[in-house]
Design a protein around this motif. Sequence first.
Motif, mmCIF file in Angstrom:
data_model
loop_
_atom_site.group_PDB
_atom_site.id
_atom_site.type_symbol
_atom_site.label_atom_id
_atom_site.label_comp_id
_atom_site.label_asym_id
_atom_site.label_seq_id
_atom_site.Cartn_x
_atom_site.Cartn_y
_atom_site.Cartn_z
ATOM 1 N N GLY A 2 3.733 14.150 -15.292
ATOM 2 C CA GLY A 2 2.821 13.328 -14.513
ATOM 3 C C GLY A 2 1.480 13.171 -15.191
ATOM 4 O O GLY A 2 0.900 12.081 -15.223
ATOM 5 N N GLU A 3 0.973 14.266 -15.764
ATOM 6 C CA GLU A 3 -0.304 14.210 -16.484
ATOM 7 C C GLU A 3 -0.210 13.274 -17.696
ATOM 8 O O GLU A 3 -1.140 12.523 -17.977
ATOM 9 C CB GLU A 3 -0.722 15.605 -16.940
ATOM 10 C CG GLU A 3 -1.052 16.549 -15.810
ATOM 11 C CD GLU A 3 -2.486 16.414 -15.322
ATOM 12 O OE1 GLU A 3 -3.311 15.812 -16.020
ATOM 13 O OE2 GLU A 3 -2.767 16.926 -14.231
ATOM 14 N N ARG A 4 0.917 13.308 -18.405
ATOM 15 C CA ARG A 4 1.085 12.417 -19.558
ATOM 16 C C ARG A 4 1.141 10.956 -19.118
ATOM 17 O O ARG A 4 0.592 10.074 -19.779
ATOM 18 C CB ARG A 4 2.337 12.785 -20.349
ATOM 19 C CG ARG A 4 2.145 13.969 -21.265
ATOM 20 C CD ARG A 4 3.241 14.122 -22.300
ATOM 21 N NE ARG A 4 4.600 14.071 -21.769
ATOM 22 C CZ ARG A 4 5.248 15.130 -21.259
ATOM 23 N NH1 ARG A 4 4.688 16.314 -21.225
ATOM 24 N NH2 ARG A 4 6.482 14.995 -20.807
ATOM 25 N N LEU A 5 1.804 10.696 -17.991
ATOM 26 C CA LEU A 5 1.887 9.327 -17.482
ATOM 27 C C LEU A 5 0.501 8.827 -17.087
ATOM 28 O O LEU A 5 0.114 7.707 -17.427
ATOM 29 C CB LEU A 5 2.839 9.239 -16.295
ATOM 30 C CG LEU A 5 2.940 7.869 -15.620
ATOM 31 C CD1 LEU A 5 3.370 6.799 -16.611
ATOM 32 C CD2 LEU A 5 3.888 7.913 -14.448
ATOM 33 N N ILE A 6 -0.262 9.656 -16.384
ATOM 34 C CA ILE A 6 -1.630 9.271 -16.019
ATOM 35 C C ILE A 6 -2.440 8.980 -17.283
ATOM 36 O O ILE A 6 -3.136 7.975 -17.371
ATOM 37 C CB ILE A 6 -2.311 10.385 -15.192
ATOM 38 C CG1 ILE A 6 -1.638 10.517 -13.825
ATOM 39 C CG2 ILE A 6 -3.801 10.093 -15.028
ATOM 40 C CD1 ILE A 6 -2.064 11.754 -13.059
ATOM 41 N N ILE B 27 -4.239 5.445 -18.352
ATOM 42 C CA ILE B 27 -5.674 5.387 -18.633
ATOM 43 C C ILE B 27 -5.909 4.853 -20.042
ATOM 44 O O ILE B 27 -6.788 4.012 -20.254
ATOM 45 C CB ILE B 27 -6.323 6.767 -18.444
ATOM 46 C CG1 ILE B 27 -6.320 7.133 -16.953
ATOM 47 C CG2 ILE B 27 -7.734 6.791 -19.004
ATOM 48 C CD1 ILE B 27 -6.742 8.553 -16.660
ATOM 49 N N ASP B 28 -5.131 5.308 -21.006
ATOM 50 C CA ASP B 28 -5.269 4.807 -22.381
ATOM 51 C C ASP B 28 -5.048 3.301 -22.439
ATOM 52 O O ASP B 28 -5.770 2.575 -23.122
ATOM 53 C CB ASP B 28 -4.290 5.504 -23.323
ATOM 54 C CG ASP B 28 -4.659 6.947 -23.607
ATOM 55 O OD1 ASP B 28 -5.807 7.351 -23.288
ATOM 56 O OD2 ASP B 28 -3.797 7.676 -24.132
ATOM 57 N N LEU B 29 -4.041 2.827 -21.712
ATOM 58 C CA LEU B 29 -3.749 1.398 -21.681
ATOM 59 C C LEU B 29 -4.924 0.624 -21.097
ATOM 60 O O LEU B 29 -5.355 -0.390 -21.649
ATOM 61 C CB LEU B 29 -2.481 1.138 -20.864
ATOM 62 C CG LEU B 29 -2.111 -0.312 -20.601
ATOM 63 C CD1 LEU B 29 -1.716 -0.994 -21.907
ATOM 64 C CD2 LEU B 29 -0.986 -0.394 -19.589
ATOM 65 N N ALA C 69 -6.352 -6.651 -23.736
ATOM 66 C CA ALA C 69 -6.857 -5.647 -22.797
ATOM 67 C C ALA C 69 -6.086 -5.789 -21.493
ATOM 68 O O ALA C 69 -5.552 -6.850 -21.171
ATOM 69 C CB ALA C 69 -8.344 -5.850 -22.570
ATOM 70 N N CYS C 70 -6.027 -4.719 -20.729
ATOM 71 C CA CYS C 70 -5.217 -4.738 -19.517
ATOM 72 C C CYS C 70 -5.903 -3.954 -18.411
ATOM 73 O O CYS C 70 -6.429 -2.871 -18.645
ATOM 74 C CB CYS C 70 -3.853 -4.116 -19.811
ATOM 75 S SG CYS C 70 -2.710 -4.176 -18.423
ATOM 76 N N GLN C 71 -5.904 -4.502 -17.208
ATOM 77 C CA GLN C 71 -6.364 -3.784 -16.031
ATOM 78 C C GLN C 71 -5.141 -3.168 -15.375
ATOM 79 O O GLN C 71 -4.098 -3.814 -15.246
ATOM 80 C CB GLN C 71 -7.054 -4.725 -15.055
ATOM 81 C CG GLN C 71 -7.517 -4.032 -13.795
ATOM 82 C CD GLN C 71 -8.182 -5.000 -12.818
ATOM 83 O OE1 GLN C 71 -8.167 -6.204 -13.015
ATOM 84 N NE2 GLN C 71 -8.735 -4.464 -11.764
ATOM 85 N N VAL D 94 -11.304 6.392 -14.212
ATOM 86 C CA VAL D 94 -10.526 5.914 -13.068
ATOM 87 C C VAL D 94 -11.420 5.735 -11.847
ATOM 88 O O VAL D 94 -12.240 6.590 -11.532
ATOM 89 C CB VAL D 94 -9.397 6.920 -12.726
ATOM 90 C CG1 VAL D 94 -8.673 6.520 -11.456
ATOM 91 C CG2 VAL D 94 -8.428 7.035 -13.887
ATOM 92 N N ARG D 95 -11.239 4.624 -11.171
ATOM 93 C CA ARG D 95 -11.918 4.397 -9.891
ATOM 94 C C ARG D 95 -10.876 4.527 -8.800
ATOM 95 O O ARG D 95 -9.905 3.771 -8.765
ATOM 96 C CB ARG D 95 -12.541 3.012 -9.857
ATOM 97 C CG ARG D 95 -13.210 2.726 -8.548
ATOM 98 C CD ARG D 95 -13.911 1.395 -8.560
ATOM 99 N NE ARG D 95 -14.369 1.107 -7.222
ATOM 100 C CZ ARG D 95 -14.407 -0.098 -6.711
ATOM 101 N NH1 ARG D 95 -14.046 -1.124 -7.435
ATOM 102 N NH2 ARG D 95 -14.833 -0.288 -5.492
ATOM 103 N N GLU D 96 -11.062 5.491 -7.921
ATOM 104 C CA GLU D 96 -10.125 5.696 -6.826
ATOM 105 C C GLU D 96 -10.654 5.026 -5.559
ATOM 106 O O GLU D 96 -11.847 5.086 -5.275
ATOM 107 C CB GLU D 96 -9.922 7.180 -6.546
ATOM 108 C CG GLU D 96 -9.173 7.898 -7.647
ATOM 109 C CD GLU D 96 -8.872 9.333 -7.276
ATOM 110 O OE1 GLU D 96 -7.912 9.553 -6.508
ATOM 111 O OE2 GLU D 96 -9.615 10.215 -7.732
ATOM 112 N N ILE D 97 -9.753 4.390 -4.837
ATOM 113 C CA ILE D 97 -10.086 3.786 -3.551
ATOM 114 C C ILE D 97 -9.171 4.448 -2.514
ATOM 115 O O ILE D 97 -8.027 4.020 -2.326
ATOM 116 C CB ILE D 97 -9.886 2.258 -3.558
ATOM 117 C CG1 ILE D 97 -10.708 1.622 -4.674
ATOM 118 C CG2 ILE D 97 -10.255 1.670 -2.202
ATOM 119 C CD1 ILE D 97 -10.427 0.148 -4.875
#
Length: 92
Positions: free
Chosen positions: A34-38, A42-44, A54-56, A72-75
Motif C-alpha cells: 500500500g505504501e508503494r502504491l501511494i 504521488i510520484d505520478l 503532467a497528471c492530476q 497530498v491534499r486530503e478532503i
Amino acid sequence: MRDLGRLDVGVRVPPLLIIDSPLADLGAVARATGERLIGALIDLATDTSSDGYACQVIAATNDPLPRPYPEVREIPVSTTKRFFDRAPRSTA
C-alpha cells in the motif's frame, strides 16, 4: 499510459486520473504494498513533466492515509460532513 504517451505521440493520455479505493484490501496483502502504491501515485502527480504529460490524481479512499504526505491534499468526508451537500444518505 502516461509513459507510453511520452514514447508514442499517437497515444493520447488524459491529464486526470481518478481511482476509486486504490488501497482496498491492501492491508490483507501487506502494508508495504500500500505504501508503494501511494508513493507511485504521488510520484505520478508530482512529476513536473516538461514534456506536457503532467497528471492530476484523485483517489477516493475509505480510510485516512497511514501518514501525512506533503504533496497530498486530503478532503475528508463523512455522513455528517459531505463534500456534495445534496448527496443521498447511505443506509449501509
